[in-house]
Design a protein around this motif. Structure first.
Motif, mmCIF file in Angstrom:
data_model
loop_
_atom_site.group_PDB
_atom_site.id
_atom_site.type_symbol
_atom_site.label_atom_id
_atom_site.label_comp_id
_atom_site.label_asym_id
_atom_site.label_seq_id
_atom_site.Cartn_x
_atom_site.Cartn_y
_atom_site.Cartn_z
ATOM 1 N N TRP A 43 6.069 10.391 -6.015
ATOM 2 C CA TRP A 43 6.442 9.324 -5.088
ATOM 3 C C TRP A 43 5.274 8.963 -4.179
ATOM 4 O O TRP A 43 5.061 7.771 -3.882
ATOM 5 C CB TRP A 43 7.660 9.735 -4.269
ATOM 6 N N ALA A 47 3.507 5.369 -3.798
ATOM 7 C CA ALA A 47 3.347 4.733 -2.486
ATOM 8 C C ALA A 47 1.891 4.357 -2.235
ATOM 9 O O ALA A 47 1.598 3.247 -1.756
ATOM 10 C CB ALA A 47 3.856 5.664 -1.394
ATOM 11 N N ALA A 50 1.035 1.310 -4.241
ATOM 12 C CA ALA A 50 1.614 0.102 -3.666
ATOM 13 C C ALA A 50 0.836 -0.337 -2.421
ATOM 14 O O ALA A 50 0.614 -1.534 -2.214
ATOM 15 C CB ALA A 50 3.088 0.324 -3.338
ATOM 16 N N GLU A 55 1.312 -4.045 -1.171
ATOM 17 C CA GLU A 55 2.775 -4.120 -1.239
ATOM 18 C C GLU A 55 3.395 -3.099 -0.284
ATOM 19 O O GLU A 55 3.912 -2.066 -0.709
ATOM 20 C CB GLU A 55 3.239 -3.880 -2.669
ATOM 21 N N ALA A 58 7.237 -1.955 -0.833
ATOM 22 C CA ALA A 58 7.395 -1.021 -1.954
ATOM 23 C C ALA A 58 6.816 0.336 -1.575
ATOM 24 O O ALA A 58 7.420 1.383 -1.862
ATOM 25 C CB ALA A 58 6.714 -1.567 -3.208
ATOM 26 N N TYR A 60 6.582 1.630 1.377
ATOM 27 C CA TYR A 60 7.494 2.250 2.335
ATOM 28 C C TYR A 60 8.654 2.915 1.605
ATOM 29 O O TYR A 60 9.025 4.053 1.906
ATOM 30 C CB TYR A 60 7.996 1.177 3.301
ATOM 31 N N ALA A 61 9.226 2.223 0.628
ATOM 32 C CA ALA A 61 10.366 2.771 -0.120
ATOM 33 C C ALA A 61 9.955 3.995 -0.934
ATOM 34 O O ALA A 61 10.659 5.016 -0.926
ATOM 35 C CB ALA A 61 10.956 1.695 -1.025
ATOM 36 N N TYR A 62 8.842 3.909 -1.634
ATOM 37 C CA TYR A 62 8.364 5.065 -2.404
ATOM 38 C C TYR A 62 8.069 6.245 -1.478
ATOM 39 O O TYR A 62 8.444 7.383 -1.762
ATOM 40 C CB TYR A 62 7.092 4.723 -3.175
#
Length: 136
Positions: A43, A47, A50, A55, A58, A60-62
């Motif tokens: 992960w 991140a 990204a 990005e 993306a 942040y989510a990863y």
């Protein structure tokens, strides 16, 4: 009998030989995260990619996924919410990288509070980690 009077012992996550070998051997981080969704380093790698691609959402989510999966592992390893998480211990690096990526992504989306919280958490985990991860 008296324990460590200077503070808690460092938390050392267990080795994850199979997913680490896959990631180090060039298996895509998407494939590694799909097969081992609790492997924070996959992960963190997603991140960081990204972030490099511009990005931040993306990223942040990863990063948040890697961070939370790492917190779960830290707790299972005896961590009580504070104390050292050494950067020098390779299995800890996935969690710490995810935490740094979360800080950087938060900064990119102007979430100052999250950036500061994550940056402080990283420095509290290991004073060497922010410099190693580009947060200094």
């Amino acid at each position: 009998m008296h324990g460590n009077l200077l503070g808690p012992e460092p938390t050392l996550l267990p080795d994850r030989a199979e997913p680490q070998a896959a990631l180090d051997g060039g298996t895509s981080p998407v494939e590694v995260a799909t097969r081992w969704p609790d492997f924070s380093e996959a992960w963190a790698t997603l991140a960081e990619g990204a972030l490099a691609a511009g990005e931040p959402i993306a990223a942040y989510a990863y990063a948040r996924t890697g961070y939370h999966r790492g917190l779960d592992q830290l707790r299972r390893s005896g961590w009580k919410g504070f104390g050292p998480v050494p950067w020098s211990h390779r299995p800890n690096q996935g969690f710490l990288r995810a935490l740094a990526a979360l800080a950087l992504a938060a900064r990119e989306i102007d979430d100052t509070e999250e950036y500061e919280r994550c940056s402080t958490f990283l420095a509290d985990s290991d004073a060497a980690a922010p410099a190693a991860l580009g947060l200094v």
